[in-house]
Every structure is written in structure tokens, then in C-alpha cells.
Design a protein around this motif. Structure first.
Motif, PDB file in Angstrom:
ATOM      1  N   ALA A 162      -1.985  -3.659   5.119  1.00  0.00           N
ATOM      2  CA  ALA A 162      -1.054  -3.467   6.236  1.00  0.00           C
ATOM      3  C   ALA A 162      -0.004  -2.413   5.902  1.00  0.00           C
ATOM      4  O   ALA A 162       0.353  -1.576   6.748  1.00  0.00           O
ATOM      5  CB  ALA A 162      -0.393  -4.796   6.588  1.00  0.00           C
ATOM      6  N   LEU A 163       0.504  -2.431   4.661  1.00  0.00           N
ATOM      7  CA  LEU A 163       1.499  -1.436   4.270  1.00  0.00           C
ATOM      8  C   LEU A 163       0.917  -0.031   4.313  1.00  0.00           C
ATOM      9  O   LEU A 163       1.572   0.907   4.784  1.00  0.00           O
ATOM     10  CB  LEU A 163       2.023  -1.763   2.865  1.00  0.00           C
ATOM     11  CG  LEU A 163       3.114  -0.848   2.311  1.00  0.00           C
ATOM     12  CD1 LEU A 163       4.103  -1.639   1.461  1.00  0.00           C
ATOM     13  CD2 LEU A 163       2.524   0.293   1.476  1.00  0.00           C
TER      14      LEU A 163
ATOM     15  N   VAL B 190       8.982   0.259  -5.336  1.00  0.00           N
ATOM     16  CA  VAL B 190       7.603  -0.172  -5.568  1.00  0.00           C
ATOM     17  C   VAL B 190       6.780   0.002  -4.298  1.00  0.00           C
ATOM     18  O   VAL B 190       5.636   0.475  -4.339  1.00  0.00           O
ATOM     19  CB  VAL B 190       7.553  -1.626  -6.057  1.00  0.00           C
ATOM     20  CG1 VAL B 190       6.112  -2.127  -6.121  1.00  0.00           C
ATOM     21  CG2 VAL B 190       8.206  -1.756  -7.421  1.00  0.00           C
ATOM     22  N   ARG B 191       7.350  -0.348  -3.141  1.00  0.00           N
ATOM     23  CA  ARG B 191       6.611  -0.163  -1.880  1.00  0.00           C
ATOM     24  C   ARG B 191       6.285   1.305  -1.654  1.00  0.00           C
ATOM     25  O   ARG B 191       5.199   1.635  -1.166  1.00  0.00           O
ATOM     26  CB  ARG B 191       7.434  -0.712  -0.709  1.00  0.00           C
ATOM     27  CG  ARG B 191       7.549  -2.220  -0.685  1.00  0.00           C
ATOM     28  CD  ARG B 191       7.873  -2.749   0.711  1.00  0.00           C
ATOM     29  NE  ARG B 191       9.101  -2.192   1.244  1.00  0.00           N
ATOM     30  CZ  ARG B 191      10.310  -2.702   1.019  1.00  0.00           C
ATOM     31  NH1 ARG B 191      10.429  -3.791   0.256  1.00  0.00           N
ATOM     32  NH2 ARG B 191      11.382  -2.163   1.549  1.00  0.00           N
ATOM     33  N   ALA B 192       7.196   2.189  -2.034  1.00  0.00           N
ATOM     34  CA  ALA B 192       6.937   3.621  -1.885  1.00  0.00           C
ATOM     35  C   ALA B 192       5.857   4.105  -2.847  1.00  0.00           C
ATOM     36  O   ALA B 192       5.173   5.095  -2.583  1.00  0.00           O
ATOM     37  CB  ALA B 192       8.228   4.405  -2.106  1.00  0.00           C
ATOM     38  N   LEU B 193       5.680   3.381  -3.972  1.00  0.00           N
ATOM     39  CA  LEU B 193       4.693   3.779  -4.985  1.00  0.00           C
ATOM     40  C   LEU B 193       3.271   3.411  -4.594  1.00  0.00           C
ATOM     41  O   LEU B 193       2.310   4.096  -4.964  1.00  0.00           O
ATOM     42  CB  LEU B 193       5.058   3.118  -6.323  1.00  0.00           C
ATOM     43  CG  LEU B 193       4.092   3.308  -7.500  1.00  0.00           C
ATOM     44  CD1 LEU B 193       4.009   4.778  -7.893  1.00  0.00           C
ATOM     45  CD2 LEU B 193       4.530   2.445  -8.675  1.00  0.00           C
ATOM     46  N   LEU B 194       3.099   2.319  -3.832  1.00  0.00           N
ATOM     47  CA  LEU B 194       1.753   1.806  -3.556  1.00  0.00           C
ATOM     48  C   LEU B 194       0.844   2.824  -2.870  1.00  0.00           C
ATOM     49  O   LEU B 194      -0.329   2.952  -3.259  1.00  0.00           O
ATOM     50  CB  LEU B 194       1.846   0.512  -2.725  1.00  0.00           C
ATOM     51  CG  LEU B 194       2.630  -0.647  -3.353  1.00  0.00           C
ATOM     52  CD1 LEU B 194       2.399  -1.927  -2.560  1.00  0.00           C
ATOM     53  CD2 LEU B 194       2.275  -0.852  -4.808  1.00  0.00           C
ATOM     54  N   PRO B 195       1.295   3.578  -1.857  1.00  0.00           N
ATOM     55  CA  PRO B 195       0.394   4.571  -1.245  1.00  0.00           C
ATOM     56  C   PRO B 195      -0.107   5.615  -2.241  1.00  0.00           C
ATOM     57  O   PRO B 195      -1.284   6.013  -2.197  1.00  0.00           O
ATOM     58  CB  PRO B 195       1.257   5.202  -0.152  1.00  0.00           C
ATOM     59  CG  PRO B 195       2.244   4.143   0.191  1.00  0.00           C
ATOM     60  CD  PRO B 195       2.560   3.467  -1.104  1.00  0.00           C
ATOM     61  N   SER B 196       0.765   6.043  -3.155  1.00  0.00           N
ATOM     62  CA  SER B 196       0.319   7.053  -4.128  1.00  0.00           C
ATOM     63  C   SER B 196      -0.702   6.470  -5.092  1.00  0.00           C
ATOM     64  O   SER B 196      -1.627   7.170  -5.530  1.00  0.00           O
ATOM     65  CB  SER B 196       1.522   7.611  -4.898  1.00  0.00           C
ATOM     66  OG  SER B 196       2.140   6.600  -5.688  1.00  0.00           O
ATOM     67  N   LEU B 197      -0.556   5.184  -5.436  1.00  0.00           N
ATOM     68  CA  LEU B 197      -1.565   4.545  -6.292  1.00  0.00           C
ATOM     69  C   LEU B 197      -2.921   4.522  -5.598  1.00  0.00           C
ATOM     70  O   LEU B 197      -3.962   4.792  -6.221  1.00  0.00           O
ATOM     71  CB  LEU B 197      -1.122   3.121  -6.656  1.00  0.00           C
ATOM     72  CG  LEU B 197       0.100   2.990  -7.566  1.00  0.00           C
ATOM     73  CD1 LEU B 197       0.441   1.521  -7.774  1.00  0.00           C
ATOM     74  CD2 LEU B 197      -0.133   3.674  -8.898  1.00  0.00           C
ATOM     75  N   TYR B 198      -2.914   4.181  -4.301  1.00  0.00           N
ATOM     76  CA  TYR B 198      -4.179   4.153  -3.568  1.00  0.00           C
ATOM     77  C   TYR B 198      -4.798   5.541  -3.513  1.00  0.00           C
ATOM     78  O   TYR B 198      -6.012   5.706  -3.702  1.00  0.00           O
ATOM     79  CB  TYR B 198      -3.949   3.619  -2.150  1.00  0.00           C
ATOM     80  CG  TYR B 198      -5.214   3.509  -1.335  1.00  0.00           C
ATOM     81  CD1 TYR B 198      -6.100   2.448  -1.528  1.00  0.00           C
ATOM     82  CD2 TYR B 198      -5.554   4.487  -0.405  1.00  0.00           C
ATOM     83  CE1 TYR B 198      -7.273   2.351  -0.812  1.00  0.00           C
ATOM     84  CE2 TYR B 198      -6.736   4.405   0.325  1.00  0.00           C
ATOM     85  CZ  TYR B 198      -7.588   3.338   0.117  1.00  0.00           C
ATOM     86  OH  TYR B 198      -8.758   3.253   0.837  1.00  0.00           O
TER      87      TYR B 198
ATOM     88  N   TRP C 282       6.810  -7.032   1.570  1.00  0.00           N
ATOM     89  CA  TRP C 282       8.217  -6.769   1.874  1.00  0.00           C
ATOM     90  C   TRP C 282       9.151  -7.355   0.844  1.00  0.00           C
ATOM     91  O   TRP C 282      10.333  -6.977   0.769  1.00  0.00           O
ATOM     92  CB  TRP C 282       8.578  -7.252   3.283  1.00  0.00           C
ATOM     93  CG  TRP C 282       8.499  -8.740   3.502  1.00  0.00           C
ATOM     94  CD1 TRP C 282       7.447  -9.429   4.013  1.00  0.00           C
ATOM     95  CD2 TRP C 282       9.513  -9.709   3.223  1.00  0.00           C
ATOM     96  NE1 TRP C 282       7.715 -10.774   4.070  1.00  0.00           N
ATOM     97  CE2 TRP C 282       8.994 -10.975   3.593  1.00  0.00           C
ATOM     98  CE3 TRP C 282      10.804  -9.652   2.706  1.00  0.00           C
ATOM     99  CZ2 TRP C 282       9.709 -12.160   3.452  1.00  0.00           C
ATOM    100  CZ3 TRP C 282      11.525 -10.842   2.568  1.00  0.00           C
ATOM    101  CH2 TRP C 282      10.975 -12.069   2.940  1.00  0.00           C
ATOM    102  N   LYS C 283       8.659  -8.267  -0.007  1.00  0.00           N
ATOM    103  CA  LYS C 283       9.493  -8.819  -1.065  1.00  0.00           C
ATOM    104  C   LYS C 283       9.566  -7.901  -2.286  1.00  0.00           C
ATOM    105  O   LYS C 283      10.343  -8.146  -3.202  1.00  0.00           O
ATOM    106  CB  LYS C 283       8.977 -10.197  -1.482  1.00  0.00           C
ATOM    107  CG  LYS C 283       9.179 -11.267  -0.404  1.00  0.00           C
ATOM    108  CD  LYS C 283       8.815 -12.641  -0.908  1.00  0.00           C
ATOM    109  CE  LYS C 283       9.089 -13.705   0.155  1.00  0.00           C
ATOM    110  NZ  LYS C 283       8.756 -15.059  -0.313  1.00  0.00           N
ATOM    111  N   LEU C 284       8.743  -6.840  -2.298  1.00  0.00           N
ATOM    112  CA  LEU C 284       8.816  -5.867  -3.376  1.00  0.00           C
ATOM    113  C   LEU C 284      10.015  -4.948  -3.162  1.00  0.00           C
ATOM    114  O   LEU C 284      10.509  -4.795  -2.050  1.00  0.00           O
ATOM    115  CB  LEU C 284       7.528  -5.041  -3.423  1.00  0.00           C
ATOM    116  CG  LEU C 284       6.231  -5.810  -3.687  1.00  0.00           C
ATOM    117  CD1 LEU C 284       5.032  -4.885  -3.544  1.00  0.00           C
ATOM    118  CD2 LEU C 284       6.244  -6.448  -5.074  1.00  0.00           C
ATOM    119  N   SER C 285      10.450  -4.310  -4.228  1.00  0.00           N
ATOM    120  CA  SER C 285      11.565  -3.373  -4.100  1.00  0.00           C
ATOM    121  C   SER C 285      11.124  -2.146  -3.303  1.00  0.00           C
ATOM    122  O   SER C 285       9.927  -1.811  -3.270  1.00  0.00           O
ATOM    123  CB  SER C 285      12.053  -2.942  -5.480  1.00  0.00           C
ATOM    124  OG  SER C 285      11.078  -2.126  -6.104  1.00  0.00           O
ATOM    125  N   PRO C 286      12.070  -1.440  -2.655  1.00  0.00           N
ATOM    126  CA  PRO C 286      11.696  -0.229  -1.902  1.00  0.00           C
ATOM    127  C   PRO C 286      10.976   0.802  -2.757  1.00  0.00           C
ATOM    128  O   PRO C 286      10.049   1.471  -2.278  1.00  0.00           O
ATOM    129  CB  PRO C 286      13.055   0.296  -1.406  1.00  0.00           C
ATOM    130  CG  PRO C 286      13.918  -0.919  -1.342  1.00  0.00           C
ATOM    131  CD  PRO C 286      13.490  -1.788  -2.496  1.00  0.00           C
TER     132      PRO C 286
END
Length: 265
Positions: free
Chosen positions: A42-43, A12-20, A6-10
């Protein structure tokens, strides 16, 4: 300490699922963005991402089936000192300080481990780690007494005497130290340099067995309690040299920085 997601920018958080979904592992995402792997998982769950089946991070399953080579005895000793075995998962974990990360690459090549060495940070501490799975290898290691937690009643594993020095070299690289120290003692010739070699363990039985093997070869060592563990000590040049020559009799894997110190004795 690793940050939470949650300390990441919105963005970056939106990017993580696409990376996975592009094939990144949760461990790689966590290491890249300096967050905890638990937070990444968890995200992804909150975003409704379907997790891939766990990959089998395998190796040469039969590597430790028979200890008949220097490298096998060495890595058995090194894992005995620094490895963690999860019998329930059939997993083996080995972590080293970052400066020794190349040594994990040597292990990967020797054992044909298919997983990669990953870098981690915990606060100001950085380290390298490799994890692989092999129920066959875990079973073979258990036959030599290697499990987690270690049983302090188990001494040296039953391996051919020819490779015992290689096992001790591996254990020394994992849980040993060596140095050459300038003493403050005054003699007719002034202060002098004193070499020192130490091996530590929670198992007194293991160190007693190593000490007995040394004495059979005319090498003088001693064992003693040290805080909550035990320590094998060798401080005389006339004994460190034959101990070194016994451990390094075969030109196999080793931590080069420790070998360089002992070569100066």
C-alpha cells in the motif's frame, strides 16, 4: 503482530521505495522492518512506485511426475501433511516453526526450488516459509490426491509399495509426534518408560489406509477420533521398532529430532 507502516519513522518510510527499486521484494522489506507485506504494498502504491512483474519462483517441475525414489515419496508425504496448494495461482506454500527452518532448505535443494526461505514473525510466534510456483507440479500433486483443502475421502496415494514407508515418514514428520514417557504405573519392578508414536489427520480414510499397511507388515496400531480430527497410535515397543524400521528403511530426508527420539526406543 506485524506493525503497520505508518508506525515507522518518516525516514524509514521514505527509504522503503528505494529498497524496492534496488531489487528488494515486498516480503523481504516487511520481514526486515517488522511490518505487514500488505502495508508495504500500500505504501509503494501511494508513492507511485511501478511494480515489477511477478517473478516465477520455479523448481524442478517434473519432480513428482513419477514417484520412483525415496526423496520423492518423502516430500510428497510431507507436503500432504503441511503444504498448501493454490491451484488457481499454481503456487505451493510450506511453513514450519523456526527450529525446523533447515528442513525447508533440504526441500529447496531436493526440489531445486529457486525462491528463498524467509523468516516471519506473528506476535511472539516466529516461523519459516518457502513459496514457489509450478503449474506442472501442482497438476502432478493433484493426480496423487494432494489439493487444498484436502478431500477427507481420499486415502493413501497410489505409489509403488517400495516407497510407501517413505511417504509415511514424510507425513509423520509433518503431522506426527514421538516420545518416551515415564509412566506413573506401579509394577513389581517400579515405574517404567513407555514409547509412543502418534500421527494425526482430518482424513480417517488416510489413517485407516496407513493402519492397514502397518498390519500387513505385522505392526500393531490403532486409529480413533481425537477432538475434531483422527489419530493413529502405536504405544508398544515391539511394534514401534518395526514401524520405525519401515519408515526409515531408506537413508533419505527426515526431521533429525524425530529420528533421534525413535532411535532411543
Amino acid at each position: 503482530m506485524s506493525r503497520t507502516t505508518w508506525k515507522l519513522s518518516p525516514d524509514v518510510r521514505a527509504l522503503l521505495p528505494s529498497l524496492y527499486e534496488r531489487g528488494w521484494t515486498t516480503a523481504r522489506i516487511a520481514a526486515t522492518y517488522g511490518v505487514s507485506q500488505t502495508g508495504v504494498i500500500a505504501l509503494l502504491r501511494r508513492r507511485g512506485i511501478a511494480f515489477r512483474p511477478a517473478a516465477r519462483l520455479g523448481c524442478d517441475d517434473a519432480f513428482f511426475r513419477v514417484i520412483d525414489a525415496d526423496a520423492k515419496a518423502y516430500w510428497l508425504g510431507f507436503l500432504w501433511a503441511d503444504g498448501t496448494v493454490n491451484a488457481a495461482r499454481g503456487a505451493i506454500v510450506l511453513s514450519l516453526q523456526t527450529q525446523d527452518g533447515e528442513h525447508l532448505e533440504r526441500l529447496r535443494r531436493s526440489l531445486r526450488v529457486r525462491s528463498r526461505v524467509a523468516a516471519y514473525r506473528y506476535g511472539t510466534h516466529t516461523f519459516s516459509r518457502v513459496v514457489w510456483t509450478s503449474r506442472e507440479m501442482v497438476a502432478d500433486l493433484a493426480r496423487y490426491g494432494l489439493s487444498t483443502p484436502r478431500d477427507p475421502a481420499i486415502g493413501l496415494p497410489l505409489i509403488p509399495a517400495e516407497w510407501l514407508g517413505s511417504f509415511v515418514r514424510g507425513y509423520f514428520d509433518g503431522d506426527g509426534t514421538a516420545g518416551i514417557y515415564r509412566t506413573t504405573a506401579r509394577t513389581p519392578y517400579g515405574p517404567y518408560k513407555r514409547p509412543s508414536l502418534r500421527i494425526v489427520s482430518r482424513s480417517k480414510r488416510l489413517l485407516d489406509d496407513v493402519a492397514a499397511a502397518c498390519r500387513e507388515r505385522g505392526i500393531g496400531v490403532r486409529t480413533r477420533p481425537h477432538k475434531t480430527i483422527f489419530q493413529l497410535e502405536c504405544d508398544a515397543r515391539r511394534h514401534i521398532i518395526p514401524l520405525r524400521d519401515w519408515m526409515y528403511a531408506h537413508a533419505g530426508p527426515c526431521l533429525h529430532r524425530k529420528r533421534a527420539i525413535l532411535r532411543r526406543v
